[in-house]
Enzyme design. Structure first.
Site, PDB file in Angstrom:
ATOM      1  N   SER A   1       0.829  -1.205   0.000  1.00  0.00           N
ATOM      2  CA  SER A   1       0.000   0.000   0.000  1.00  0.00           C
ATOM      3  C   SER A   1       0.862   1.253   0.000  1.00  0.00           C
ATOM      4  O   SER A   1       2.009   1.248   0.462  1.00  0.00           O
ATOM      5  CB  SER A   1      -0.913  -0.004   1.231  1.00  0.00           C
TER       6      SER A   1
ATOM      7  N   HIS B   1      -9.587 -13.132 -48.046  1.00  0.00           N
ATOM      8  CA  HIS B   1     -10.327 -12.010 -47.470  1.00  0.00           C
ATOM      9  C   HIS B   1     -10.881 -11.115 -48.586  1.00  0.00           C
ATOM     10  O   HIS B   1     -12.046 -10.709 -48.549  1.00  0.00           O
ATOM     11  CB  HIS B   1      -9.413 -11.172 -46.566  1.00  0.00           C
TER      12      HIS B   1
ATOM     13  N   ASP C   1     -10.717   3.401   2.616  1.00  0.00           N
ATOM     14  CA  ASP C   1     -10.364   2.004   2.875  1.00  0.00           C
ATOM     15  C   ASP C   1     -11.565   1.193   3.345  1.00  0.00           C
ATOM     16  O   ASP C   1     -11.617  -0.018   3.121  1.00  0.00           O
ATOM     17  CB  ASP C   1      -9.278   1.919   3.951  1.00  0.00           C
TER      18      ASP C   1
ATOM     19  N   GLU D   1      -2.591  -6.276 -48.178  1.00  0.00           N
ATOM     20  CA  GLU D   1      -2.000  -7.116 -47.134  1.00  0.00           C
ATOM     21  C   GLU D   1      -1.736  -8.539 -47.605  1.00  0.00           C
ATOM     22  O   GLU D   1      -1.267  -9.380 -46.838  1.00  0.00           O
ATOM     23  CB  GLU D   1      -2.910  -7.123 -45.910  1.00  0.00           C
TER      24      GLU D   1
END
Length: 425
Positions: A233, A415, A356, A410
């Protein structure tokens, strides 16, 4: 506490991004955790019983806490504590319900949008062998509840008497936890990731723990989701000359009370820094764990004096603390300049301890500088966002050629052909 003057000196100490000099190779602890994970994967419940006996010194006869035991715990703690836990649960729930309603909105427009779905089952780690931590249970469970998680599993280690503390079980009852298992450590993390004969596998594991728990989460990420990797902490307090030295000192000590807790005060007033230092020396003598706290202050604490509060804010951003406490006359003037902190607390009576336990936001926060990119545990940790594309709702012909050109550039022929078949001749 040591006092360090000057922005440059403090910058060198508080900047945490970059090489730290530590080894990134597996140390002995990580090797041990790998062995524990392998054993749990291979032997299931039998490994959990063995590791609980070995690490916790407890021989269990069962792993799951019966529902009756959880409900009975409501009558086993002081009524004042029960009321406090109920108030905390209500405030945490209210905060995260508002967060859900603000952040988690589905949208579909012109054929594009997103779907939001809660996780089916999550595991919440609650430390607690040395001392009960019902607040950690509430801080992990209530955001998951608000997000709509269907089943919430809690794992928490047994105490030396072989039982889970009734305060933790009462918190589980208040929060509406589905199942509680008396097991902790790296072996509990492995059980949640893989599932055993008794403990069901979960989609995500959330909550803090010791270094072995943290290493297990790190190693098992990918098999299961995790919220983050949490360390000791820490707090940074930015204070001006009008801040109450007693308030400043009390919050520095509250963080130093944690193991390896880091406590830093930044101020533009050397006189204020000296007053806080003297107040720390006065208050630490009255603490139950004064020796450990003093050691942490010596190892991890400091008071930094800078020319102005803007420099203090810049240093805080470089440090990216878990908690940032602004004890200044006009905190609103600095909020817009803060870019890295897990939780910011303002107000003349502001204290990290309020967050807390009972303020509302989860106290499970990014540590070790990870507030640069990490967030407190929140409702988004417990949902998935799925993109939605409905090709009937927009003119596909107007974009399919561009998509086909990118695919061809690409080198992905299939695709490109798939896109080409969708174009109207």
């Amino acid at each position: 506490m040591r006092i360090i003057e000057g922005y440059e000196s403090l910058q060198a100490i508080l900047t945490r991004q970059g090489p730290s000099g530590r080894s990134f190779e597996s140390d002995e602890r990580e090797k041990s955790v790998r062995e524990i994970i392998a054993e749990v994967a291979r032997r299931g419940d039998a490994a959990l019983y063995d590791f609980t006996s070995r690490f916790d010194g407890v021989k269990l006869t069962s792993l799951e806490i019966p529902k009756e035991t959880i409900e009975t715990a409501l009558d086993e703690i002081p009524p004042e504590l029960l009321a406090a836990l109920k108030l905390a649960a209500a405030r945490i729930s209210s905060y995260h319900t508002a967060q859900r309603d603000s952040l988690l909105q589905e949208r579909v427009k012109d054929g594009l949008g997103w779907l939001i779905r809660p996780l089916k089952r999550v595991g919440i780690i609650v430390p607690g062998q040395a001392a009960p931590l019902p607040s950690s249970l509430l801080m992990g469970v209530m955001p998951a509840k608000a997000a709509g998680v269907r089943e919430i599993i809690v794992v928490t280690p047994p105490q030396k008497n072989g039982k889970v503390h009734p305060a933790t079980l009462a918190a589980a009852a208040i929060a509406g936890v589905d199942k509680v298992f008396s097991v902790g450590g790296a072996h509990a993390v492995a059980a949640l990731a893989f599932g055993t004969e008794t403990i069901p596998a979960v989609d995500k594991i959330c909550g803090p723990g010791n270094i072995y728990v943290t290493l297990a989460k790190k190693l098992l990420y990918g098999t299961v989701g995790i919220d983050g990797l949490f360390g000791p902490s820490e707090v940074v307090i930015i204070a001006d000359d009008k801040a109450d030295p007693a308030y400043c000192a009390s919050d520095l000590l509250a963080q130093a009370e944690h193991t390896s807790g880091s406590a830093v005060l930044l101020t533009d007033s050397a006189a204020a820094g000296e007053k806080v230092r003297m107040e720390v020396e006065k208050q630490v003598k009255m603490l139950q764990h004064s020796q450990e706290t003093e050691k942490n202050l010596f190892d991890y604490g400091m008071i930094g004096v800078v020319e102005n509060l803007d420099q203090a804010v810049e240093l805080a951003n470089r440090y990216a603390p878990e908690h940032l406490l602004l004890l200044v006359e006009k905190p609103e003037e600095y909020l817009g300049k803060i870019t890295a902190a897990g939780c910011v607390i303002t107000g003349t009576k502001g204290t990290v301890a309020l967050g807390d336990y009972i303020a509302g936001p989860s106290h499970i926060l990014p540590t070790g500088g990870t507030a640069r990119f990490g967030s407190p545990l929140n409702v988004t940790d417990f949902v998935k966002i799925t993109s939605l594309v409905n090709t009937n709702e927009f003119d596909i012909d107007s974009i399919v050629r561009s998509g086909k050109l990118i695919a061809e550039a690409e080198g992905l022929d299939a695709h490109a052909k798939a896109l080409g078949k969708r174009k109207t001749e």
